[in-house]
Design a protein around this motif. Structure first.
Motif, PDB file in Angstrom:
ATOM      1  N   ASP A 212       0.848  -1.189   0.000  1.00 47.31           N
ATOM      2  CA  ASP A 212       0.000   0.000   0.000  1.00 47.31           C
ATOM      3  C   ASP A 212       0.887   1.242   0.000  1.00 47.31           C
ATOM      4  O   ASP A 212       2.122   1.140  -0.023  1.00 47.31           O
ATOM      5  CB  ASP A 212      -0.987  -0.014   1.180  1.00 47.31           C
ATOM      6  N   ALA A 213       0.287   2.420   0.032  1.00 43.12           N
ATOM      7  CA  ALA A 213       1.035   3.683  -0.039  1.00 43.12           C
ATOM      8  C   ALA A 213       1.983   3.870   1.145  1.00 43.12           C
ATOM      9  O   ALA A 213       2.953   4.617   1.049  1.00 43.12           O
ATOM     10  CB  ALA A 213       0.056   4.853  -0.115  1.00 43.12           C
ATOM     11  N   ASP A 214       1.723   3.188   2.252  1.00 41.86           N
ATOM     12  CA  ASP A 214       2.568   3.310   3.448  1.00 41.86           C
ATOM     13  C   ASP A 214       3.639   2.227   3.521  1.00 41.86           C
ATOM     14  O   ASP A 214       4.380   2.148   4.508  1.00 41.86           O
ATOM     15  CB  ASP A 214       1.705   3.274   4.713  1.00 41.86           C
TER      16      ASP A 214
END
Length: 176
Positions: free
Chosen positions: A126-128
């Protein structure tokens, strides 16, 4: 050597001068390509910073040219060139694989890419940076070289050597 309808571009990477047995990696790769009948000319793409590679390549014969960049190599393509291959000198490619790539480019007039099944575990993040899933490897492939291109598409600028467009045809590659 063939009549010149197949030109192989061999881009020099920072590791091209590394030894591979008794020869630099690039020289070993070029010598192997010279032996393949379907290849008409080999063009080593060596920027000014890598021009010291010319001396060992001079021993490979007249069918090998050195150009400073891809644009110069494309501008130098003969009118009878029908297929342009891009080959990474760090990878091995059998004569059979090269002949299959060339035959498929000529038959289909498409970019042709040798591939192998993906055996590595691949994760999507994911983006994190957290893992969110593991994609199914069934549809994943690892690209090998040489990449094959219709020369007219390279000359016209419709395709850039080294790029793999959506819709490229695949052929089974050689295992490493």
């Amino acid at each position: 050597m063939s009549d010149g309808c197949v030109v192989v571009l061999v881009p020099v990477t920072g590791r091209a001068g590394m030894p591979a047995g008794d020869l630099p990696l690039l020289v070993r790769a070029v010598r192997g390509l010279i032996e393949i009948d379907v290849i008409g000319r080999i063009v080593v793409i060596a920027p000014e910073s890598e021009m010291d590679i010319r001396t060992p390549l001079s021993e490979c014969g007249g069918s090998v040219r050195v150009m400073p960049d891809v644009a110069a190599a494309v501008a130098d393509l003969d009118a009878d060139t029908r297929v342009v291959l891009v080959h990474d000198p760090r990878a091995s490619a059998s004569a059979d694989l090269i002949e299959r790539v060339v035959a498929t480019v000529l038959a289909d007039d498409l970019v042709v890419v040798p591939v192998l099944p993906c055996s590595d575990t691949v994760k999507r993040l994911d983006a994190d940076g957290f893992i969110i899933d593991s994609p199914d490897r069934e549809g994943l492939r690892v690209i090998r070289t040489p990449l094959g291109y219709p020369a007219d598409a390279i000359r016209s600028g419709a395709l850039v050597p080294g790029a793999v467009p959506v819709g490229a045809r695949t052929v089974p590659g050689d295992p490493a």
